[in-house]
Design an enzyme around this catalytic site. Structure first.
Site, short mmCIF file in Angstrom:
data_model
loop_
_atom_site.label_atom_id
_atom_site.label_comp_id
_atom_site.label_asym_id
_atom_site.label_seq_id
_atom_site.Cartn_x
_atom_site.Cartn_y
_atom_site.Cartn_z
N ARG A 564 14.30 8.00 25.21
CA ARG A 564 14.72 9.13 24.37
C ARG A 564 13.53 9.51 23.48
NH1 ARG A 564 19.90 6.02 24.20
NH2 ARG A 564 21.62 7.45 24.60
N ARG A 600 12.66 11.36 29.02
CA ARG A 600 13.45 12.57 28.78
C ARG A 600 12.74 13.43 27.74
NH1 ARG A 600 19.41 11.99 26.33
NH2 ARG A 600 18.34 11.68 24.36
N GLU A 693 25.13 16.35 31.99
CA GLU A 693 25.96 16.00 30.83
C GLU A 693 26.81 17.17 30.36
OE1 GLU A 693 23.42 14.40 27.78
OE2 GLU A 693 21.88 15.90 28.11
N ASN A 716 27.82 10.08 27.81
CA ASN A 716 28.25 10.27 26.41
C ASN A 716 28.57 11.74 26.16
OD1 ASN A 716 27.37 7.65 26.34
ND2 ASN A 716 25.47 8.10 25.27
N ASP A 717 27.62 12.59 26.52
CA ASP A 717 27.87 14.01 26.31
C ASP A 717 28.86 14.56 27.33
OD1 ASP A 717 26.54 15.03 24.02
OD2 ASP A 717 24.65 14.50 24.97
N ARG A 727 31.94 13.82 19.88
CA ARG A 727 31.70 12.37 19.92
C ARG A 727 31.45 11.79 18.53
NH1 ARG A 727 25.89 12.34 23.20
NH2 ARG A 727 25.05 10.69 21.90
N CYS A 764 22.87 7.19 32.68
CA CYS A 764 22.23 6.58 31.50
C CYS A 764 23.11 6.66 30.25
CB CYS A 764 20.87 7.20 31.23
SG CYS A 764 20.95 8.97 30.92
C1 PEP Z 1 24.36 10.90 27.11
O1 PEP Z 1 24.72 11.98 26.62
O2 PEP Z 1 25.09 10.18 27.80
C2 PEP Z 1 22.98 10.42 26.88
C3 PEP Z 1 22.52 9.35 27.50
O3 PEP Z 1 22.24 11.10 25.99
P1 PEP Z 1 22.37 10.95 24.39
O4 PEP Z 1 23.33 9.83 24.13
O5 PEP Z 1 20.99 10.67 23.90
O6 PEP Z 1 22.88 12.28 23.98
MG MG Z 2 23.24 13.34 25.84
#
Ligand code: PEP
Ligand code: MG
Length: 835
Positions: A564, A600, A693, A716-717, A727, A764
């Protein structure tokens, strides 16, 4: 004290075209009533040139220069009420202009009242709207401006609307859940109160909540009054209850840790001094004791100019807030969400109105700014420390930790005294979470403290850092002679000092055995994530800095699945240059040693804000200009990053990945720009991929797969967008479950789209690091799982114990489930079958 303000000196419903105009009008009021010579108005303007008299929350206090006091006939104050406000300083608007003509210090009491009012937006608003000058006279002269209400009242009454509940948190109300309560409470205008027996607190105020001393099963009364009282009560109650499951999970995890922890089979045969503390971090270490006696903080009282001091305090608070935001984000990325939340709660302590009001009161009594802040924080910390519940009392350490940061920004020299230069077992009175987060595990063989508790934030950080630790060892600990031979069994919380040579030898043999066992585990970690029938998944690590690669590999990572890069941009005041970035990416390439490395590009926006970029405020930042959308609009940020990446690509293999992509056009633009940069630098071609995402990227996976070289699914997103759950939302975040079958279906669609074009798919997001999630993802056919390093061993051992066909069956079942609970239930029914 004589009344400083009379009704004739109040001008209601005034209008001013500028700050200059407002000062002239207020000065005229004072001059007309005979308080000042007209020339004093120039002095009021003169002051504004050398300092800013904006006090805060819409109140400005213009006052003349010291040397012009002879132009004051008698001390007085004039108030201009400006319902529409007037621009005062740097975008701040003043609605109440309180012009002060003071011969000596008679106005200090008035300033005190003003500062109290500033902490009370509701009262202040009433004064800006008042239609009777006497309302202002009463508030500023004292009548009705009662002493600030104490956070803890002796017999508090509830507000009109009330609900009752029993606090179902095994560890009581501590800082992390309390900061979520504060976030909820602050969304409502209503005055809110939480009562625990005879004690009451304002739930918009973290320290106040902690001082309630609400332990497990406390009977609480929530009450509210004001426009949105009913909604506020419902929301607060829901937040309180929604956190209950998480609190139970944490307590159960702590219990499991304690049960799992086997004390080391070593005790000294010869006499030695033993300190029996409480385990705060498992592990066994041998070394010299290094005693750090915390120097008492000696903050001198250096009185200064009050307004300037207020500004210095504000500035120090702002800098500390920025620092804690960064630390929370960094710690989340480095160690995990629970650890990051510690500093999020610290950040909330800074907003505590009672703490700020106390500091302001001392300041306005004529004390120096650093002294006032230190005293205010100490008084609050002592109140917390006096709570009977040890867990809650230990929060005093957190408050003192935050207070020290502010003092540092106020120019106090607080040399960090907990850094070790050579390997040793650190002994200290107490360690703050900040001290602990800064410990270098390479030289810190362990630590023991006089005070502290096993569930303190310090202990959480120690465990995550893998440092053996014992807390609450008692005051005699500080009598240990510096340099004594010591053995620390962090698992049982025991420290032995003055250990004989023979016992040290035995301890070393024990340590060797333990190291061999750990090596065996590491060797297993290093084995490929191959299922029983030979299907191999790649395992990546999610990291932010080159120095984390080594740890990732030691934990069994095959490479880096997500770097990141936004963290490069966060802990600073300006964007890193192309050269700085190149240096970092080059070190990443070197550290990865030819292993898989996915970097990224900048993912700013949404929850990750960078103050110096001055990005416009967005009401829906997660749906706004973030990730690739921002980069495409900001070539000044994007091009140097791409150049740095391609320069690093000349030094070794790397893949470039774009975050937060929602349309094919965005992907095309990014690919084109990357190619232009590459051609300019004559750099090698590297695989270019996108994070999947957004639901549109998942739904269009087949189209995207035709364009790009690879995908990595950011669960996550993806989860927050598929389920429409922010989130970060304090109440809803728990609904953001990546195991939801709706999310799993999007993942399947992504894998299918990629397969159609024979493209590589990784994951990821957090789901990859959860053993059940990883099993389902493997069954869905992804090529790689990338996670935080410490999750790798558990995921690997789960996959190594499973068969691929069983994982595929598990994935099929999961896709057909109705909800998350049903998916979780497969853990017991299917996982056994998968082995
Ligand atoms: C995600 O969104 O799953 C991700 C890995 O990116 P971040 O958590 O940095 O937004
Ligand atoms: Mg993300």
């Amino acid at each position: 004290m004589p009344s400083l303000l009379t009704a004739e000196l109040v001008r209601l419903n005034a209008r001013a075209t500028s700050k200059h105009d407002a000062i002239v009008q207020a000065g005229e009021l004072l001059a007309a009533a005979g308080y000042i010579e007209p020339a004093y108005v120039d002095s009021l303007h003169g002051r504004e040139k050398v300092s800013n008299t904006y006090l805060g929350n819409g109140v400005a206090i213009p006052h003349g220069m010291q040397e012009d006091r002879h132009l004051i006939r008698r001390t007085g104050v004039a108030v201009l009420q400006l319902p529409e406000g007037v621009e005062w300083h740097d975008g701040e608007r003043a609605n109440l202009v309180v012009a002060i003509a003071a011969q000596s210090d008679e106005h200090i009491a008035l300033l005190q009242r003003l500062t109290r009012l500033i902490g009370d937006s509701e009262k202040l608003r009433a004064l800006v709207d008042a239609r009777d000058p006497n309302a202002l006279v009463a508030a500023l002269n004292g009548a009705g401006a009662d002493a600030a209400t104490s956070v803890i009242e002796s017999t508090p009454a509830d507000f009109e609307q009330r609900v009752e509940l029993v606090l179902d948190y095994p560890h009581g109300l501590h800082a992390r859940p309390a900061s979520t309560w504060v976030a909820t409470a602050k969304r409502y205008q209503a005055a809110l109160r939480v009562r625990n027996g005879k004690l009451a607190a304002d739930p918009k105020n973290l320290v106040s909540l902690l001082q309630l001393g609400a332990t497990a099963n406390a009977h609480l009364v929530l009450s509210a009054q004001g426009v949105d009282a009913a909604d506020a009560l419902t929301a607060l109650k829901r937040t309180i209850q929604a956190l209950s499951a998480e609190e139970h999970e944490r307590a159960a995890a702590a219990r499991a840790r304690r049960q799992k922890a086997q004390p080391v089979s070593w005790t000294p045969v010869d006499p030695a001094t033993m300190f029996e503390g409480v385990s705060a971090g498992p592990g066994f270490s041998i070394g010299q004791a290094r005693v750090m006696r915390t120097a008492q903080l000696d903050v001198q009282d250096r009185p200064g100019e009050t307004v300037e001091a207020t500004h210095r305090l504000e500035e120090a608070l702002r800098k500390t807030a920025d620092e804690l935001d960064t630390l929370a984000r960094d710690t989340t990325a480095r160690l995990g969400a629970e650890e990051g939340a510690i500093f999020g709660a610290h950040r909330e302590l800074l907003n505590d109105t009672e703490l700020l009001a106390e500091a302001a009161r001392l300041l306005l009594d004529g004390h120096g700014v650093a002294w006032s802040w230190h005293q205010a924080a100490e008084r609050q910390a002592e109140r917390l420390a006096a709570l009977p519940d040890p867990l809650l009392a230990s929060r005093a350490t957190d408050l003192r930790d935050v207070a020290r940061r502010v003092l540092k920004h106020l120019g106090e020299n607080l040399a960090a005294d907990t850094r070790l230069n050579t390997p040793a077992i650190l002994i200290a009175e107490d360690l703050t979470p900040s001290d602990t987060a800064m410990l270098d595990p390479a030289v810190t063989l362990g630590f023991c403290t006089v005070s502290g508790g096993p569930t303190s934030h310090t202990a959480i950080l120690a465990r995550t850092l893998g440092v053996p630790a014992a807390v609450a060892c008692g005051a005699a600990l500080l009598d240990v002679a510096d340099g004594s031979a010591a053995v620390l069994d962090g698992t049982s919380g025991r420290l032995y000092v003055g250990v004989s040579a023979q016992d040290l030898e035995r301890a070393r043999r024990t340590q060797l055995q333990l190291a061999e066992e750990a090596q065996r585990a590491a060797a297993n970690r290093a084995l490929p994530a191959a299922t029983l029938d030979g299907h191999v998944l790649e395992i990546g690590a999610n990291i932010t800095r080159p120095d984390q690669v080594r740890d990732a590999i030691a934990n069994g990572a095959d490479g880096v699945g997500l770097m990141r890069t936004e963290f490069l941009f966060l802990e600073r005041h300006d964007a890193p240059s192309e050269d700085e970035q190149y240096d970092c990416y080059r070190r990443m390439v070197e550290a990865s040693g030819g292993r898989h490395l996915i970097i990224r590009t900048l993912d700013i926006g949404g929850d990750k804000q960078v103050p110096y970029l001055n990005l416009p405020h967005e009401s829906n930042p997660f749906l706004g200009v973030r990730g690739l959308r921002l980069c495409l609009r900001r070539p000044d940020l994007f091009v140097p990053q791409l150049r740095a990446l391609y320069r690093a690509a000349k030094d070794g293999p790397l893949w470039i990945m774009f975050p937060m992509v929602s349309t094919l056009d965005e992907a095309r633009q990014a690919l084109a720009l990357a190619e232009t940069v590459r051609a300019e630098l004559d750099a090698p071609k590297v695989p270019l991929g996108i994070m999947v995402e957004t639901p549109s990227a998942a739904a269009f996976a087949d189209h995207f797969a035709a364009l790009v070289d690879f995908f990595s699914i950011g669960t996550n997103d993806l989860t927050q967008y598929v389920l429409a759950v922010d989130r970060e939302h304090p109440e809803l975040a728990r609904m953001a479950e990546s195991l939801h079958p709706a999310v799993l279906r999007m993942i399947k669609q992504t894998v299918d789209g990629a397969r159609r074009h024979r493209k590589w798919v990784g994951v990821c997001g957090g789901l990859a690091g959860d053993p059940l999630g990883a099993s389902i993802l493997a069954g869905l056919g992804v090529d790689e799982l990338s996670m935080s390093s410490r999750d790798i061993p558990a995921v690997k051992s789960r996959l190594r114990a499973s068969r691929l066909d069983a994982l595929q069956a598990l994935a099929r079942r999961a896709l057909d489930c109705e909800d998350v609970d049903a998916v979780r239930a497969l853990e017991t029914t299917e996982i056994k079958a998968a082995a």
